[in-house]
Design a protein around this motif. Structure first.
Motif, short mmCIF file in Angstrom:
data_model
loop_
_atom_site.label_atom_id
_atom_site.label_comp_id
_atom_site.label_asym_id
_atom_site.label_seq_id
_atom_site.Cartn_x
_atom_site.Cartn_y
_atom_site.Cartn_z
N GLY A 97 -9.81 -0.50 -2.63
CA GLY A 97 -8.81 -1.14 -1.91
C GLY A 97 -8.85 -2.68 -2.15
O GLY A 97 -7.85 -3.44 -2.36
N ASN A 98 -10.14 -3.05 -2.49
CA ASN A 98 -10.55 -4.41 -2.92
C ASN A 98 -9.88 -4.81 -4.17
O ASN A 98 -9.79 -6.04 -4.62
N ALA A 99 -9.42 -3.88 -5.09
CA ALA A 99 -9.07 -4.15 -6.36
C ALA A 99 -7.38 -4.45 -6.26
O ALA A 99 -6.96 -4.78 -7.30
N ILE A 100 -6.79 -4.19 -5.31
CA ILE A 100 -5.36 -4.02 -5.15
C ILE A 100 -4.91 -5.43 -5.48
O ILE A 100 -4.02 -5.55 -6.29
N GLU A 101 -5.60 -6.55 -4.74
CA GLU A 101 -4.79 -7.83 -5.03
C GLU A 101 -4.92 -8.25 -6.50
O GLU A 101 -3.74 -8.67 -7.09
N GLY A 102 -5.96 -8.24 -7.38
CA GLY A 102 -6.09 -8.43 -8.45
C GLY A 102 -5.34 -7.75 -9.66
O GLY A 102 -4.38 -8.39 -10.42
N VAL A 103 -5.16 -6.37 -9.19
CA VAL A 103 -4.05 -5.37 -9.81
C VAL A 103 -2.55 -6.13 -9.75
O VAL A 103 -1.74 -6.23 -10.74
N ILE A 104 -2.24 -6.58 -8.79
CA ILE A 104 -0.84 -6.87 -8.16
C ILE A 104 -0.70 -8.36 -9.13
O ILE A 104 0.33 -8.60 -10.07
N GLN A 105 -1.75 -9.21 -8.99
CA GLN A 105 -1.62 -10.60 -9.68
C GLN A 105 -1.33 -10.31 -11.07
O GLN A 105 -0.45 -11.08 -11.62
N SER A 106 -2.05 -9.39 -11.66
CA SER A 106 -2.03 -9.31 -13.21
C SER A 106 -0.77 -8.41 -13.62
O SER A 106 -0.29 -8.70 -14.69
N ALA A 107 -0.04 -7.77 -12.75
CA ALA A 107 1.24 -7.03 -13.05
C ALA A 107 2.46 -7.91 -12.83
O ALA A 107 3.33 -7.85 -13.55
N LEU A 108 2.31 -8.84 -12.13
CA LEU A 108 3.69 -9.95 -11.99
C LEU A 108 3.96 -10.78 -13.10
O LEU A 108 3.04 -11.34 -13.80
N ARG A 109 5.26 -10.83 -13.59
CA ARG A 109 5.69 -11.84 -14.50
C ARG A 109 5.89 -13.14 -14.00
O ARG A 109 6.05 -14.09 -14.55
N HIS A 110 6.90 -12.97 -12.99
CA HIS A 110 7.86 -14.27 -12.68
C HIS A 110 7.66 -14.58 -11.36
O HIS A 110 8.02 -15.91 -10.92
N CYS A 111 7.07 -13.74 -10.40
CA CYS A 111 7.18 -14.02 -8.92
C CYS A 111 5.96 -14.24 -8.40
O CYS A 111 4.63 -14.05 -8.93
N ARG A 112 5.59 -14.98 -7.21
CA ARG A 112 4.48 -15.13 -6.39
C ARG A 112 4.37 -13.82 -5.44
O ARG A 112 5.39 -13.15 -5.21
N PHE A 113 3.29 -13.87 -4.64
CA PHE A 113 3.16 -12.84 -3.55
C PHE A 113 2.27 -12.81 -2.88
O PHE A 113 1.31 -13.90 -2.91
N SER A 114 2.14 -12.03 -1.61
CA SER A 114 1.23 -12.33 -0.60
C SER A 114 0.73 -10.73 -0.09
O SER A 114 1.62 -9.99 -0.34
N LEU A 115 -0.26 -10.67 0.13
CA LEU A 115 -0.83 -9.31 0.56
C LEU A 115 -1.72 -9.39 1.87
O LEU A 115 -2.51 -10.42 1.93
N THR A 116 -1.10 -8.67 2.76
CA THR A 116 -1.61 -8.48 3.94
C THR A 116 -2.38 -7.28 4.53
O THR A 116 -1.70 -6.15 4.21
N GLU A 117 -3.62 -7.32 4.74
CA GLU A 117 -4.41 -5.71 5.05
C GLU A 117 -4.02 -5.65 6.67
O GLU A 117 -4.31 -6.83 7.53
#
Ligand code: HGY
Ligand code: MN
Ligand code: MN
Ligand code: MN
Length: 425
Positions: free
Chosen positions: A316-336
């Motif tokens: 669960g704590n790895a989700i943020e980093g995995v999304i960060q490295s997957a994105l190419r052009h966009c920003r994102f926010s993650l809310t638990e």
């Protein structure tokens, strides 16, 4: 308790119990394309209140006291010989998934009512009061997350935590709850659970299994050993709208393309060859959601579950980093939005349930719960346990969800006997 069982077991009426569960299931009922009758009964809705009024009439009809707390949790109280003692609490939830089944939640509430009715009809006195509870918003369908009523009741979360959470029509929890309480202003108000009052003596929740194990193994009931951990997240990917015909793909900030990359990367993170881990993305919203404008925003949900807290935390704590490295052009926010650790049910409740099942000659098996339940939030406050009954092919959160009249009655008889034991200890 064995001596009390025969007339208590006989007092549970299979026909009446089935009729009552079916009467409830007609509130918010719909028929799907295959002819299955399901329910869509959102929490804090007029349909929810209609079902509650039926329950309240039934409860008052057998002399139970009715009260509601500031989170709309509804309580039906059977008095014991010593009103000063903490009550034994049983129940479940009355809200459903949008494409829900007729038994999820509602059976546990109706089993509690029928068990209390049977104890009274059998003329058996209990030292302790017994209260049947209908928790507010267990499903998290209309307002995410689920279990808001039991989380507020136990102080797991502050009562105003979700005030600003809105449903798809923009109605907030704060407004929906205020409307609900106003509509039930005629009901006596009670303090909010363990936050404003004493803990229950014990809590027992009856529920359909929502999985195939009991049916496959020919078991009559499941004695639940614990509940796996759950974490819910909301991911929002922000890009930029562009013209689908004129904007070069290499210059786009395409939220859909990046969402696909993120979900693909999360599938890899959550891959489990032993198929124990549960990872679900089931709600995806795209904006502006037209075929010839590149999407500037995608919102998707994550429902991640595992019985081992180490895995639940690590992945669960790895989700943020995995999304960060997957994105190419966009920003994102993650809310638990929800984080409930795995819980184990300690004696005496599972043992009381097992003793009752054996005394009634039923086949019983200890088993974990894959679904979350309100019971998990009672664990730190009082002895807690759950009883499962088989449901056909393990189908749930679907109109084809089905449990037989015999299974409902058998489960209620076990619940009644366990409640009696806990109310006299
Ligand atoms: O999602 C669950 O586990 C529960 O059925 N609401
Ligand atoms: Mn449920
Ligand atoms: Mn459910
Ligand atoms: Mn539940």
């Amino acid at each position: 308790p064995e001596t009390a069982a025969p007339n208590l077991v006989a007092a549970v009426s299979e026909a009446r119990h089935w009729d009552q569960v079916m009467a409830m299931a007609r509130i918010g009922a719909f028929t799907d394309a295959d002819g299955n009758e399901g329910v869509n009964r959102p929490c804090l809705s007029a349909l929810d209140r209609e079902a509650r009024r039926v329950l309240i009439r039934e409860a008052q009809g057998i002399g139970l006291g009715v009260s509601v707390d500031s989170w709309g949790n509804l309580f039906l109280r059977h008095e014991g010989t010593d009103a000063t003692l903490a009550p034994v609490l049983t129940g479940s939830h009355m809200d459903s998934q949008p494409n829900g089944g007729r038994f999820d939640g509602i059976w546990g509430v109706m089993a509690g009512l029928e068990a209390v009715r049977a104890i009274r009809e059998a003329g058996i006195a209990t030292r302790r009061p017994i209260e049947v509870v209908a928790w507010t918003n267990e499903e998290g369908g209309r307002f995410a997350p689920g279990c808001m009523g039991s989380m507020a009741f136990t102080g797991f979360a502050r009562p105003d935590t979700w005030d600003a959470v809105a449903d798809k029509d923009g109605i907030t929890v704060k407004d929906a709850l205020a409307e609900h309480l106003a509509a039930e202003a005629d009901l006596p108000r009670r303090p909010l659970g363990t936050v404003e009052g004493p803990a229950p003596h014990a809590y027992v929740e009856a529920h359909i299994e929502q999985g195939p194990m009991l049916e496959r193994e020919g078991q009559d009931v499941g004695i639940v050993s614990g509940i796996q951990g759950s974490r819910w997240f909301l991911v929002e990917i922000q890009g930029r709208t562009d013209h689908a015909g004129t904007s070069p793909v290499s210059l786009r900030q395409d939220a859909v393309q990046d969402a696909v990359r993120a979900i693909t990367a999360l599938n890899a993170l959550m891959h489990d060859p032993t198929d124990v881990l549960r990872f679900t993305v089931a709600s995806i919203e795209v904006s502006p959601n037209t075929s010839n404008t590149v999407a500037d925003r995608v919102r998707f949900t994550i429902d991640f579950r595992h019985p081992d807290n180490v895995v639940l935390q690590a992945r669960g704590n790895a989700i943020e980093g995995v999304i960060q490295s997957a994105l190419r052009h966009c920003r994102f926010s993650l809310t638990e939005r929800f984080h409930a650790a795995p819980v184990e049910f300690q004696p005496p409740v599972p043992d009381a349930l097992e003793r009752a099942a054996r005394a009634q000659g039923l086949k019983a098996k200890r088993m974990p719960s894959g679904a979350f339940h309100d019971a998990q939030f009672l664990v730190p406050h009082c002895p807690t346990g759950m009883l499962f009954i088989p449901c056909r092919n393990g189908v749930s959160h679907h109109p084809a969800e089905y449990a037989s009249p015999e299974a409902l009655a058998a489960g209620t008889r076990v619940l009644a006997q366990a409640l009696l034991e806990l109310a006299n200890d």
